[in-house]
Design a protein around this motif. Sequence first.
Motif, PDB file in Angstrom:
ATOM      1  N   LEU A 138       0.848  -1.183   0.000  1.00  0.00           N
ATOM      2  CA  LEU A 138       0.000   0.000   0.000  1.00  0.00           C
ATOM      3  C   LEU A 138       0.886   1.236   0.000  1.00  0.00           C
ATOM      4  O   LEU A 138       1.984   1.228   0.553  1.00  0.00           O
ATOM      5  CB  LEU A 138      -0.914   0.028   1.241  1.00  0.00           C
ATOM      6  CG  LEU A 138      -2.024  -1.026   1.322  1.00  0.00           C
ATOM      7  CD1 LEU A 138      -2.696  -0.982   2.682  1.00  0.00           C
ATOM      8  CD2 LEU A 138      -3.047  -0.830   0.214  1.00  0.00           C
ATOM      9  N   THR A 139       0.413   2.294  -0.630  1.00  0.00           N
ATOM     10  CA  THR A 139       1.128   3.568  -0.657  1.00  0.00           C
ATOM     11  C   THR A 139       0.209   4.647  -0.129  1.00  0.00           C
ATOM     12  O   THR A 139      -0.879   4.863  -0.672  1.00  0.00           O
ATOM     13  CB  THR A 139       1.595   3.918  -2.076  1.00  0.00           C
ATOM     14  OG1 THR A 139       2.440   2.869  -2.570  1.00  0.00           O
ATOM     15  CG2 THR A 139       2.369   5.229  -2.073  1.00  0.00           C
ATOM     16  N   LEU A 140       0.648   5.307   0.937  1.00  0.00           N
ATOM     17  CA  LEU A 140      -0.133   6.372   1.549  1.00  0.00           C
ATOM     18  C   LEU A 140       0.624   7.681   1.398  1.00  0.00           C
ATOM     19  O   LEU A 140       1.808   7.773   1.724  1.00  0.00           O
ATOM     20  CB  LEU A 140      -0.390   6.093   3.034  1.00  0.00           C
ATOM     21  CG  LEU A 140      -1.046   4.747   3.376  1.00  0.00           C
ATOM     22  CD1 LEU A 140      -1.333   4.668   4.867  1.00  0.00           C
ATOM     23  CD2 LEU A 140      -2.312   4.539   2.574  1.00  0.00           C
ATOM     24  N   SER A 141      -0.057   8.688   0.887  1.00  0.00           N
ATOM     25  CA  SER A 141       0.572   9.984   0.695  1.00  0.00           C
ATOM     26  C   SER A 141       0.744  10.698   2.032  1.00  0.00           C
ATOM     27  O   SER A 141       0.176  10.297   3.051  1.00  0.00           O
ATOM     28  CB  SER A 141      -0.279  10.847  -0.250  1.00  0.00           C
ATOM     29  OG  SER A 141      -1.576  11.034   0.304  1.00  0.00           O
ATOM     30  N   ALA A 142       1.507  11.771   2.018  1.00  0.00           N
ATOM     31  CA  ALA A 142       1.748  12.535   3.239  1.00  0.00           C
ATOM     32  C   ALA A 142       0.519  13.358   3.594  1.00  0.00           C
ATOM     33  O   ALA A 142      -0.263  13.758   2.737  1.00  0.00           O
ATOM     34  CB  ALA A 142       2.962  13.435   3.059  1.00  0.00           C
ATOM     35  N   ALA A 143       0.360  13.612   4.873  1.00  0.00           N
ATOM     36  CA  ALA A 143      -0.745  14.449   5.342  1.00  0.00           C
ATOM     37  C   ALA A 143      -0.353  15.917   5.267  1.00  0.00           C
ATOM     38  O   ALA A 143       0.820  16.270   5.144  1.00  0.00           O
ATOM     39  CB  ALA A 143      -1.121  14.076   6.772  1.00  0.00           C
ATOM     40  N   SER A 144      -1.351  16.763   5.322  1.00  0.00           N
ATOM     41  CA  SER A 144      -1.093  18.206   5.300  1.00  0.00           C
ATOM     42  C   SER A 144      -0.444  18.630   6.617  1.00  0.00           C
ATOM     43  O   SER A 144      -0.893  18.241   7.699  1.00  0.00           O
ATOM     44  CB  SER A 144      -2.402  18.975   5.089  1.00  0.00           C
ATOM     45  OG  SER A 144      -3.003  18.595   3.865  1.00  0.00           O
TER      46      SER A 144
END
Length: 314
Positions: free
Chosen positions: A295-301
């Motif tokens: 799985l690939t999770l993007s960075a949070a704000s």
Amino acid sequence: MTDAGTPRDRALGGYRPEAGSNSHVADRPVKIPVPSLLRSLLTDHLDPGYAAAAERRAAADDGAPRRPRSRLADGAWLLAGVAAVSAVFGTAAQHAVSMAPAATKTQHVLSANARTAEGRARESTTTRDALAGQVEAARRSRLAGDAKGRQLLAALEAAEFGAAATAVAGPGLTVTVTEPGPSRNLSDVSKQRVAGSPQIILDRDLQLVVNSLWVAGAEAVSVGSVRIGPNVTIRQAGGGILVDNQPVAGPYVIAAIGPPHAMQEVFEHTPAMQRLTLLAASYGVGTSVQTRDRLTLSAASVRDVNFARQSGPK
């Protein structure tokens, strides 16, 4: 029971004037009869005033012949009423037709403005990610040159990972929650699904799933491709759900990076899974829990912190 045939008898409630008096005994007072309400209700079915008016009308009709009502006049009044109603509906229809192009044009303008704003937001996000990548590369190249810099870089990476400020990839678990479709059983009001009605899945349900995944051993979590960080909230906004102030539509996919099988075993016994099972049995909510190899999770704000206070012992 006395006869109550005359108008005077009816006015006294069904009694004759001499009812209740004793005329055979001299010097005895004459008793005034009191009308009985029950006897009046049983004997007189019409108010005395209405009866008198009916009698006067009958006497007038007997004296002069009644003029027949004109059918032509009745028809004219009927046609006038139909014409008035038709004029009102015709005016309303013309007004609606004349306003339709303006309303359609306004809708197109608003839709175009919304699409333009969404495009600008996507472009700004892409630019921000590119600049953040350049800053990260420059920082690594400057800090990786000596031992102190590498130590500082490791501390920064740990802090950024805890703040969900960096993208992560690895094996994990996905929990997919789907809203139920329209119910065919209209006798059950709780299962009726009409347009504009509140959805079954609420913000607290997704919050419970996220917290249960943290408990199960997740290292990073996202809801609908929005990374969950320290400053990210999941809340209800009318008929939709906002994650970090971004609308998320169903089916809701909650992804978690961590040991897949261990997380699944623990998650199956959490309050979140019990809640989803209850919603599935009661309303037909769809639930799917699957392990993923990658799985690939993007960075949070990341937002600027203007005020902070240390919690716990110093």
